[in-house]
Structure formats: structure tokens, C-alpha cells
Scaffold this motif. Structure first.
Motif, PDB file in Angstrom:
ATOM      1  N   ASN A 133      -7.875   0.103  -1.779  1.00  0.00           N
ATOM      2  CA  ASN A 133      -6.866  -0.626  -1.004  1.00  0.00           C
ATOM      3  C   ASN A 133      -5.427  -0.176  -1.251  1.00  0.00           C
ATOM      4  N   PRO A 134      -5.032   0.107  -2.501  1.00  0.00           N
ATOM      5  CA  PRO A 134      -3.629   0.508  -2.712  1.00  0.00           C
ATOM      6  C   PRO A 134      -3.213   1.737  -1.924  1.00  0.00           C
ATOM      7  N   THR A 162       0.843  -1.192   0.000  1.00  0.00           N
ATOM      8  CA  THR A 162       0.000   0.000   0.000  1.00  0.00           C
ATOM      9  C   THR A 162       0.880   1.246   0.000  1.00  0.00           C
ATOM     10  N   TYR A 163       0.309   2.334  -0.476  1.00  0.00           N
ATOM     11  CA  TYR A 163       1.065   3.574  -0.651  1.00  0.00           C
ATOM     12  C   TYR A 163       0.365   4.748   0.034  1.00  0.00           C
ATOM     13  N   GLY A 164      -0.320   4.445   1.123  1.00  0.00           N
ATOM     14  CA  GLY A 164      -1.079   5.479   1.804  1.00  0.00           C
ATOM     15  C   GLY A 164      -0.242   6.640   2.302  1.00  0.00           C
ATOM     16  N   ASP A 165       1.041   6.378   2.611  1.00  0.00           N
ATOM     17  CA  ASP A 165       1.889   7.453   3.120  1.00  0.00           C
ATOM     18  C   ASP A 165       2.099   8.552   2.086  1.00  0.00           C
ATOM     19  N   PHE A 166       2.058   8.207   0.794  1.00  0.00           N
ATOM     20  CA  PHE A 166       2.228   9.231  -0.233  1.00  0.00           C
ATOM     21  C   PHE A 166       1.045  10.201  -0.229  1.00  0.00           C
ATOM     22  N   GLY A 167      -0.143   9.658  -0.074  1.00  0.00           N
ATOM     23  CA  GLY A 167      -1.317  10.518  -0.010  1.00  0.00           C
ATOM     24  C   GLY A 167      -1.310  11.398   1.225  1.00  0.00           C
ATOM     25  N   GLU A 168      -0.944  10.815   2.371  1.00  0.00           N
ATOM     26  CA  GLU A 168      -0.916  11.582   3.615  1.00  0.00           C
ATOM     27  C   GLU A 168       0.120  12.702   3.551  1.00  0.00           C
TER      28      GLU A 168
END
Length: 210
Positions: free
Chosen positions: A193-194, A126-132
Motif C-alpha cells: 500500500n505505501p 502513498t509514495y508510488g510516484d517515487f517508484g514510477e
């Protein structure tokens, strides 16, 4: 001029770029430089930040911010075979590590900024940190220039046009949703999910609250 992101140094380089002067290029042409559709390749869905109004120069600050953090991917131009950085007006492609196997794609459309990750490793993560991180930077720029900017997170399927038919998490009330662009059903979880979200968890929580 560096202070206001009018010019910016490439990471680990003395080379300078002016985001406002970079030439345009069609997204499909950029993608073809990286992805051979006949071979396995992983693309996340699009994570989009949809603005009520996106100031014209706002994306230049975002592009400059990424240029300072990541190495810009290199492509070979058709015809001339010359190498150039994958930086264009409204598009930037950045290597996530030194292997060149994963790229972060940052794009601008009409009142929208969109992120996608390309990977030739075919590994799920997952790449949630990029969005945050981008959310925090958007808030920082808004505060710095005293801008009143409102936006919401939306999503688009991985091979779709992020400028149209985006979905909010609240729109994903079932395991599948109808993609108006492709005229087929897609999995709701594949959309979110990604980026570290779960449509089903969101829906379950909403049902319990009611």
C-alpha cells in the motif's frame, strides 16, 4: 565528467561529489542517526527493483540523479560531532522537503535497488510516484548506454533486510504472509500500500480472469 555522472553538484550548491569515491557505511549505523527506536517514527515498507544483473556503476547514476533533485540530509558524526552529508557508498538519504521531517532512503544491495521513506510526522500517504519516476530513469539510463537490463518490483517489510526474502505481488495471495526473516506473519497490504499498490485488488483481478 558531469555528463557521465562521475562528478555531480549538490542541489542548490557548488559543492561537488564523486559517487564512485564516497566511503561505505553500514545501513544500521546510518539509520541510527535518524531514527530513535524509543520514539514514534513511521517507515514505509521497502520498494525493491530486483535485477537479474545490476552493472557495478549503475547505482552511481541513480545516486547522482537523486543528488540533483533533492537536498541531501545532514547527520552528526559520532565522536567528532561534525556535520556531514548522509551520502555513502550504496546509501543515500534525501530530504523530501525543507522541514526535514521526511526522508527518502535509496540503497543498493546485491542486484537490487531499494527505496524507503522515513517520516516523523506519522501521516499516512502513498509514495508510488517515487517508484514510477525511478523506473523511468532506469529505462532512460538503459537506453542511453544500450544496456539490456531486466528487473521486477518486489517488496520487503519496513524493519527488514531488503537484501533477503523479498516478496512479489503475485506471492501475496492472502491477507497475511509469512515473513521468513522475522518468523511472524505480516499484513500483505502493509507491504504494498505505501507504494500505491493493492495486493487484494491484484488477487481479485487474477481470480476473476481465471
Amino acid at each position: 565528467m558531469k555528463r557521465f555522472d562521475i562528478i555531480v553538484n549538490l542541489k542548490n550548491s557548488s559543492a561537488l561529489y564523486m559517487p564512485c569515491m564516497i566511503k561505505p557505511c553500514k545501513f544500521d549505523e546510518v539509520r541510527e542517526q535518524f531514527i530513535d527506536e524509543s520514539k514514534p517514527f513511521c517507515r514505509t515498507s521497502w520498494l525493491c527493483f530486483e535485477f537479474k544483473f545490476l552493472p557495478p556503476a549503475f547505482f552511481n547514476h541513480i545516486l547522482a540523479w537523486y543528488i540533483k533533485q533533492y537536498s541531501v540530509s545532514v547527520i552528526t558524526e559520532k565522536g567528532t560531532r561534525n556535520e556531514r552529508k548522509a551520502l555513502y557508498r550504496q546509501i543515500g538519504v534525501f530530504n523530501l522537503d525543507s522541514s526535514g521531517c521526511e526522508q527518502l532512503v535509496v540503497c543498493e544491495g546485491p542486484n537490487v535497488i531499494a527505496l524507503q521513506v522515513w517520516s516523523s510526522r506519522m501521516l499516512y500517504r502513498t509514495y508510488g510516484d517515487f517508484g514510477e519516476n525511478l523506473l523511468r530513469f532506469i529505462d532512460t539510463i538503459s537506453d542511453r548506454y544500450r544496456l539490456k537490463i531486466t528487473y521486477e518490483k518486489t517488496f520487503k517489510c519496513n524493519d527488514g533486510d531488503f537484501t533477503i526474502y523479498r516478496k512479489r505481488i503475485d506471492d501475496l495471495q492472502t491477507k497475511e504472509y509469512r515473513c521468513l526473516e522475522h518468523r511472524i506473519n505480516h499484513g500483505s497490504e502493509d507491504l504494498v500500500n505505501p507504494w500505491g499498490f493493492s495486493a487484494l485488488t491484484q488477487n481479485t483481478t487474477s481470480d476473476e480472469d481465471t
